[in-house]
Enzyme design. Structure first.
Site, PDB file in Angstrom:
ATOM      1  CD  GLN A  45       3.454   5.842   2.726  1.00  0.00           C
ATOM      2  OE1 GLN A  45       2.509   5.275   2.180  1.00  0.00           O
ATOM      3  NE2 GLN A  45       4.429   5.173   3.323  1.00  0.00           N
ATOM      4  N   GLY A 101       0.845  -1.192   0.000  1.00  0.00           N
ATOM      5  CA  GLY A 101       0.000   0.000   0.000  1.00  0.00           C
ATOM      6  C   GLY A 101       0.876   1.235   0.000  1.00  0.00           C
ATOM      7  CB  CYS A 114       5.282   2.213   7.750  1.00  0.00           C
ATOM      8  SG  CYS A 114       4.839   3.749   6.941  1.00  0.00           S
ATOM      9  CG  HIS A 127       0.581   6.892   5.501  1.00  0.00           C
ATOM     10  ND1 HIS A 127       1.683   7.395   6.143  1.00  0.00           N
ATOM     11  CD2 HIS A 127       0.835   5.569   5.309  1.00  0.00           C
ATOM     12  CE1 HIS A 127       2.572   6.419   6.326  1.00  0.00           C
ATOM     13  NE2 HIS A 127       2.071   5.299   5.840  1.00  0.00           N
TER      14      HIS A 127
END
Ligand code: ZN
Length: 185
Positions: free
Chosen positions: A51, A46, A95, A141
């Site tokens: 990000q 994902g 992550c 996020h």
């Protein structure tokens, strides 16, 4: 398509809220393709737009490489909003923005999600298991929330040295990341 550099802990954008997407143009379509490319390249399942440097409510997910989920289609989720949560499950998560860190996170087991597709059509759909988990992680996020926010005070103390290393980029990663920048206030 190109692989985009991933924002690492310490980058301010990871703490900022993403904005609603109101129109899709060629730039956004290209960006979504790049998000998929970046996610695949980094072995992620994902990725959220924040990000990779854009404050937009867009996430991509693809869990089809995970055993038992081979038939799950890759997803582009725009403007997501969780409208119902049920149950609870705990699972270890990683992550791409927090390289090498693994933490146990408790989340609702099932979610009902309202979101837009790539043509901005609205959908309401239920998700469970790993898919629900990935979606919740990426939606976090988009709200500036990270998995370390689920840690207890003691656990936070324990991971602090690693977080400091991330800020200074004293970590080894196999994918492109943003460079360390001193932010003047
Ligand atoms: Zn993440």
């Amino acid at each position: 398509m190109s692989v985009l550099p991933i924002n690492i802990f310490g980058d301010e954008i990871l703490r900022q809220k993403a904005k609603k997407v109101t129109r899709i143009d060629d730039n956004i379509l290209k960006f979504i393709e790049d998000m998929f490319e970046t996610m695949k390249f980094s072995d992620g399942i994902g990725l959220a737009a924040t990000q990779v440097g854009k404050r937009l409510q867009i996430l991509v997910a693809d869990i089809s490489e995970v055993e038992g989920y081979e038939h799950t289609k890759p997803m582009v989720v725009i403007n997501p909003k969780i409208i119902l949560e049920t149950g609870e499950s705990e699972m270890e998560e990683g992550c791409l923005s927090l390289p090498t860190l693994r933490v146990n996170v408790k989340r609702p087991e099932k979610i009902r999600l309202r979101y837009n597709d790539i043509e901005l059509n609205e959908h309401i759909e239920d998700f469970e298991g790993l898919q629900a988990r990935v979606l919740q992680h990426e939606i976090d996020h988009l709200n500036g929330r990270l998995i370390i926010d689920y840690l207890s005070k003691t656990e936070k103390e324990r991971v602090k040295p690693l977080l400091d290393k991330m800020i200074k980029r004293e970590i080894e990663v196999k994918y492109p990341i943003t460079t360390y920048q001193v932010i003047s206030k």
